[in-house]
Design a protein around this motif. Sequence first.
Motif, PDB file in Angstrom:
ATOM      1  N   HIS A  70       0.813  -1.280   0.012  1.00  0.00           N
ATOM      2  CA  HIS A  70      -0.149   0.205  -0.035  1.00  0.00           C
ATOM      3  C   HIS A  70       0.782   1.148  -0.021  1.00  0.00           C
ATOM      4  O   HIS A  70       0.779   2.145  -0.752  1.00  0.00           O
ATOM      5  N   ASN A  73       2.202   1.981  -3.193  1.00  0.00           N
ATOM      6  CA  ASN A  73       1.117   2.530  -4.231  1.00  0.00           C
ATOM      7  C   ASN A  73       1.125   4.177  -3.878  1.00  0.00           C
ATOM      8  O   ASN A  73       0.871   4.919  -4.894  1.00  0.00           O
ATOM      9  N   GLN A  74       1.057   4.717  -2.599  1.00  0.00           N
ATOM     10  CA  GLN A  74       1.221   5.825  -2.414  1.00  0.00           C
ATOM     11  C   GLN A  74       2.324   6.552  -2.860  1.00  0.00           C
ATOM     12  O   GLN A  74       2.269   7.881  -3.199  1.00  0.00           O
ATOM     13  N   ASN A 124      -6.370  12.648  -6.936  1.00  0.00           N
ATOM     14  CA  ASN A 124      -5.671  11.850  -6.043  1.00  0.00           C
ATOM     15  C   ASN A 124      -6.394  12.377  -4.625  1.00  0.00           C
ATOM     16  O   ASN A 124      -5.612  13.267  -4.010  1.00  0.00           O
ATOM     17  N   ASN A 126      -6.245  11.001  -1.710  1.00  0.00           N
ATOM     18  CA  ASN A 126      -5.264  10.687  -0.703  1.00  0.00           C
ATOM     19  C   ASN A 126      -4.289  11.951  -0.540  1.00  0.00           C
ATOM     20  O   ASN A 126      -3.745  11.996   0.747  1.00  0.00           O
ATOM     21  N   MET A 216       1.122  14.257   2.064  1.00  0.00           N
ATOM     22  CA  MET A 216      -0.183  13.211   2.343  1.00  0.00           C
ATOM     23  C   MET A 216      -0.023  12.859   3.894  1.00  0.00           C
ATOM     24  O   MET A 216       1.200  12.806   4.318  1.00  0.00           O
ATOM     25  N   LYS A 220      -3.070   8.239   6.102  1.00  0.00           N
ATOM     26  CA  LYS A 220      -3.428   7.708   4.596  1.00  0.00           C
ATOM     27  C   LYS A 220      -2.445   7.148   3.787  1.00  0.00           C
ATOM     28  O   LYS A 220      -2.726   6.215   3.047  1.00  0.00           O
ATOM     29  N   PHE A 221      -1.227   7.510   4.037  1.00  0.00           N
ATOM     30  CA  PHE A 221       0.118   7.147   3.555  1.00  0.00           C
ATOM     31  C   PHE A 221       0.304   5.707   4.121  1.00  0.00           C
ATOM     32  O   PHE A 221       0.593   4.809   3.381  1.00  0.00           O
ATOM     33  N   THR A 222       0.256   5.289   5.350  1.00  0.00           N
ATOM     34  CA  THR A 222       0.441   4.063   5.937  1.00  0.00           C
ATOM     35  C   THR A 222      -0.853   3.920   6.902  1.00  0.00           C
ATOM     36  O   THR A 222      -0.622   4.018   8.136  1.00  0.00           O
TER      37      THR A 222
END
Length: 630
Positions: A70, A73-74, A124, A126, A216, A220-222
């Motif tokens: 994840h 992807n960010q 985007n 996020n 970010m 939301k990043f992790t």
Amino acid sequence: MRKRTGALWNSFRYWLGRRSLQSRLVVAYIFIILGPSLLVSFYSYKAINNTYMQDAIEKNDYLLQMEKLHVLNQIEAMERALQMAYSDKITREYLISESDPTLGELIDYNTTSFMNLSQIQFNNPNIEHLYLYSSSKNVYEMWPVIFRESRVSMEPWFQKALELEGLRNLWSFQNSDIDLMKRFSGETEQGQPKVSVLREISIPAGNHIGMVQVDMLLSKFTPKTYTSVQDNESQMILADDELNLFTRTDNSFLENNKGLTAAIKDRLAEFGKTGKWVMDYKENGNSFMLIQAPLEQINASLVTVVSMKGVMMDISRTRNLIIGVNIGFIFLVTAIAYVLNAFILKNLRRLTETMKRVRRGEPYGSIRVSGGGEVGELAHHFSKLMNTINTLVAQAVHKQALSKEAELRTLHNQIDAHFLYNTLENIKMLAEIENQRTISDALTRLGGMMRYNFKWTGEYVKLKDEIRHIQNYIEVMNIRFEHTIGLELNIDSAYLEVEVLKMSLQPIVENSVKHAWNADGIELTDRVVRIDITEAEGDIFISLRDNGLGLTPQQLTQLHEAIYAKEEPGADPSGTSSGGYKSGGVGLRNVHQRLQLFYGEAYGLEVQSEAGKWTTVFMSLPKVLLTGDN
């Protein structure tokens, strides 16, 4: 420690030795079963323990890898947004404008390029912020995207981005999200950690005109690092290249375990140097598993802290179950073994009860044991033994009758001995009347010797009685010989009460008197017998030494062979006068055999001699008082 273990083992052996055969067999069965059972349980517990640990590691490593996917992807989304903003030529020209744009130019830029920048963030969701900073003081700020870089030029991350000179992106983690517009503080809560990717804009190369920043929130990043779901088993932590840790603050392992933060940082630093990672960690009695996944693209790492409390509880329950099964199994086997042994040993108990009745004096008839085996054979031999004992008892009764007759004869002999004593006393009185003191003293010595010889009430006497008998013997011998014999005693008074065999020292002194000072025509005039006593390790050593002619090595060897021989034809069994150094050592052999017969093989006589100078007979015996005390 070894002595204590030996004492415990001896105590256990003593306790076990006092138990019945049935109890000892049950204990043996328990030990036979307990060893393999403990071994199997140990390896089973170890395998289960490893399985639980491996399952916990694999489960959390899978979750960590999913979170890493994840994050990647960010990262890709943020870098793509930064690249789109960085590549917009119209925006780059706007950032380097040195003159004030006209109203039409502003409207045209706002409706085209500015809207495209806003669309990047819209596409985007996020992404929290997309900022473009201009180094020009004449540029118009267009909130919330375009700002003058003077607003952030003093930030550490801004300076680090400038040092890269636009060659690559800078990733920066921050504990708070500063609202550049101030008046929109309600849109983004300050204090939320975020991650930023920055890149310097240079047109042409080396000519700084601005900076691009994409933000970010770390939630939301992790998401699993800042999840709001209560999880007491694991916690995910994000660490940047400066070893700053970012994670949730509520229900955090880092607050309750103060050393955990330093441990994670130390292991990350070690991993950066050597590539080695240590997973196990313990603090405050709590066990943790640290699982790490590197994020090479941003020089960061994801670390999962897994509490092993639940796993250890599961392992403890499994261990208790194994122990309980072992105990139950041992109790079951013990009960079965007890019942079977009771059935098998029934005949042995019958035999034991019969033996007890015989010991109490009850008459023995017979015993019948069904079946064969060792117990049946033992019962058969017991019956044979009892028949033999009955026969021996009959013989003993017959011998007792003969003994009574012998006692009568002994009484008659004692009467004769009393007649001799009385006769010697009468002669002694006549000598005293005639004033013959030498004859009187000699008769006194001779009477003492006769009393000592005839008064044989037991095999043991006190050392002082045997010494007195030797003194009487020397005095009588001094009447017979021209040259007197001196007797030297080096005996501590404490040893005079020690037990010795009657007539054990006198034969040795008699050998010296007969053979020590005259042989082959040689006769010595200075004659001395010396008796010494020493003690070592509970044993008494008596040495009888004469200053006679001694023995050659060949004679000494022959004497030793005679003394230690088991039998010698024609030997005098009295051991009192027939034998010595020259006559084959029969008297000494008898004394040696009597010592070993009454005290054991460790005791006896030893003769040492030096030709022309001396001969010494060493006697060893245990130190025992005549009362029986050691």
